[in-house]
Design an enzyme around this catalytic site. Structure first.
Site, PDB file in Angstrom:
ATOM      1  N   TYR A  26       0.863  -1.191   0.000  1.00 54.41           N
ATOM      2  CA  TYR A  26       0.000   0.000   0.000  1.00 54.41           C
ATOM      3  C   TYR A  26       0.889   1.227   0.000  1.00 54.41           C
ATOM      4  O   TYR A  26       1.846   1.313   0.769  1.00 54.41           O
ATOM      5  CB  TYR A  26      -0.901   0.006   1.237  1.00 54.41           C
ATOM      6  N   ASP A  47       9.243   3.058  -0.177  1.00 56.82           N
ATOM      7  CA  ASP A  47       8.194   3.714   0.586  1.00 56.82           C
ATOM      8  C   ASP A  47       8.435   3.363   2.056  1.00 56.82           C
ATOM      9  O   ASP A  47       8.065   2.279   2.516  1.00 56.82           O
ATOM     10  CB  ASP A  47       6.826   3.225   0.101  1.00 56.82           C
ATOM     11  N   LYS A  85       4.013   9.193   8.502  1.00 62.04           N
ATOM     12  CA  LYS A  85       3.773   8.640   9.834  1.00 62.04           C
ATOM     13  C   LYS A  85       4.763   9.184  10.876  1.00 62.04           C
ATOM     14  O   LYS A  85       4.602  10.316  11.281  1.00 62.04           O
ATOM     15  CB  LYS A  85       3.701   7.120   9.751  1.00 62.04           C
TER      16      LYS A  85
HETATM   17  C1  LIG Z   1       0.109   4.969   5.489  1.00 63.53           C
HETATM   18  C2  LIG Z   1       0.916   4.684   4.296  1.00 63.53           C
HETATM   19  C3  LIG Z   1       0.915   5.532   3.175  1.00 63.53           C
HETATM   20  C4  LIG Z   1      -0.051   6.663   3.018  1.00 63.53           C
HETATM   21  O1  LIG Z   1       0.145   7.683   3.929  1.00 63.53           O
HETATM   22  P1  LIG Z   1      -1.095   8.664   4.251  1.00 63.53           P
HETATM   23  O2  LIG Z   1      -0.491   9.701   5.115  1.00 63.53           O
HETATM   24  O3  LIG Z   1      -2.130   7.829   4.903  1.00 63.53           O
HETATM   25  O4  LIG Z   1      -1.567   9.205   2.929  1.00 63.53           O
HETATM   26  C5  LIG Z   1       1.819   5.278   2.167  1.00 63.53           C
HETATM   27  N1  LIG Z   1       2.678   4.239   2.244  1.00 63.53           N
HETATM   28  C6  LIG Z   1       2.695   3.401   3.282  1.00 63.53           C
HETATM   29  C7  LIG Z   1       3.689   2.291   3.321  1.00 63.53           C
HETATM   30  C8  LIG Z   1       1.799   3.582   4.330  1.00 63.53           C
HETATM   31  O5  LIG Z   1       1.795   2.710   5.347  1.00 63.53           O
END
Ligand SMILES: *Cc1c(COP(=O)(O)O)cnc(C)c1O
Length: 429
Positions: free
Chosen positions: A149, A242, A270
């Protein structure tokens, strides 16, 4: 699905009101707790490792806002920093000292990052990193992994993890066919599939969560991240890590430091927002100077580098030293070991997969190496187990396809309480 166990409670009444004005009663899907067969919990407050719902029930919180709260809830240092910043003005849309300091701090920690651009969410950051990769390579296709994701970016929703996995949504209506067609999806931990797809499709970028955590926590097989680096170099693609979850969590310098593999671009979120809305992407100066106004790739944001978020981030990162990472690793290990032990005593088959600072309890008899393995887990049993945990004052991720996020506010007391509750919950199955 309203009512159930929550009939007549404040939470239940709030949920009924919410369902009339918010789709599904929530502002982000997994919060609804549908995957574990119950109604959402409305939170009144949090402190340290504990949250209290609107009915006054207390829970040891292992979700911690899905990862940002590495210091726990309402950390006094973070609160003071945010309050100071707020008193000096909440937003200017002009440069401030704090964001320069935060960029320097990020670059000092992440071995592959010399320059960063801040955004307000991880979704924006991955979207912008892809735009940069496409601009740099002159290519369009993106290679991603099943069950990963990267936020709700159009082209990245194909076979996405997190809420899509939780709700069994393979992709989403509303995504233009061209965006979906530009995405090539391969299984994680499958070197041959990566090699073949990259040679055939010549992508602009290979984007990966270096430790997928949105199908539950799936550590990379030895050598797999190194292979991604090799394949990217060989095929002229950029490698994007990511690290929205892993960054500043699995190690001071994220997964790239932990595994010793450097991407071209890194996406952060995060933890880097310290509990406020902030995210970023970064890489070598040569690449990042393509971003406007240094370069020609446009990307902007009214609240990007917001002073409150920057203050929370700086206050948080300042506390993340070697001792903090050692404590976080010890907490994760104690929790993992206790959960494994509790399950085996109750005769319930689970696999606990973890890295320092994150773990998942998979209801599966075999190791989970990719999305096929993850999706084969017994999600009904996971749901029942979660409901039993909540009834015992423990708040686990309400989906099989998410991670537990230990924080520095979780100590032996919270770990013991959780293991006792988990043992009783396993027995109740
Ligand atoms: C949470 C998450 C996102 C998206 O971040 P948001 O601030 O919710 O848009 C992207 N990549 C990873 C791996 C995530 O866990």
């Amino acid at each position: 699905m309203s009512g159930g166990a929550q009939n007549g409670t404040r939470s239940g009444r709030l949920y009924e009101r919410a369902l009339r004005v918010l789709p599904g009663g929530v502002n982000s899907p997994v919060r609804a707790m549908r995957a574990i067969g119950r109604d959402p919990i409305f939170v009144a407050s949090g402190s340290g490792a504990t949250i209290v719902d609107v009915d006054g029930r207390e829970y040891v919180d292992w979700v911690c806002s899905w990862g940002p709260l590495i210091l726990g809830h309402a950390d006094p240092g973070v609160i003071a920093a945010v309050a100071r910043a707020a008193a000096a003005g909440t937003s200017f849309g002009a440069p401030t000292e704090g964001e320069v300091g935060l960029a320097e701090e990020i670059a000092a920690r992440l071995p592959s990052v010399e320059m960063v651009r801040m955004t307000s969410s991880g979704t924006e950051a991955t979207m912008s990193a892809l735009r940069l990769a496409r601009a740099v390579t002159g290519r369009e296709r993106i290679l991603k992994f099943a069950g990963a994701y990267h936020g709700h970016v159009d082209g990245l929703l194909a076979q996405g993890g997190s809420g899509l996995a939780t709700q069994g949504i393979p992709s989403s209506p509303g995504v233009p066919r061209a965006a979906a067609a530009a995405t090539v999806v391969v299984p994680f931990n499958d070197p041959d599939a990566v090699r073949e797809a990259a040679r055939r499709h010549e992508p602009a970028a290979i984007i990966a969560e270096p430790v997928p955590a949105n199908m539950g926590v799936v550590p990379p097989a030895p050598g797999f991240l190194g292979l991604l680096r090799e394949v990217a170099d060989e095929t002229g693609a950029l490698l994007i890590f990511d690290e929205v979850i892993t960054g500043f969590r699995v190690a001071r310098g994220g997964a790239q430091e932990h595994f010793g593999v450097l991407p071209d671009l890194t996406v952060m979120g995060k933890v880097v927002g310290g509990g406020l809305p902030a995210a970023a992407y970064g890489g070598r100066r040569r690449l990042m100077e393509r971003i406007a106004p240094a370069g020609d790739v446009y990307q902007a944001g009214t609240l990007s580098g917001n002073p409150l978020a920057v203050a929370a981030a700086l206050a948080t990162l300042a506390r993340l030293d070697a001792d903090a990472y050692a404590r976080l690793a010890a907490t994760t290990e104690a929790l993992s070991a206790g959960l494994v032990d509790a399950a085996s005593r109750a005769g319930v088959e689970v696999r606990v997969q973890s890295l320092p600072g994150l773990l998942t309890v998979f209801f599966s008899g075999r190791p989970v190496r990719d999305w096929d393995d993850a999706s084969a887990c017994d999600t009904d049993a996971y749901g029942r187990w979660c409901r039993e945990l909540l009834a015992r004052g423990v708040y686990p991720p309400p989906s099989q396809f998410e991670a537990w996020f230990p924080s520095l506010a979780h100590g032996p007391e919270q770990v013991e309480h959780t293991i006792r509750a988990a043992a009783a919950a396993f027995e109740a199955l």
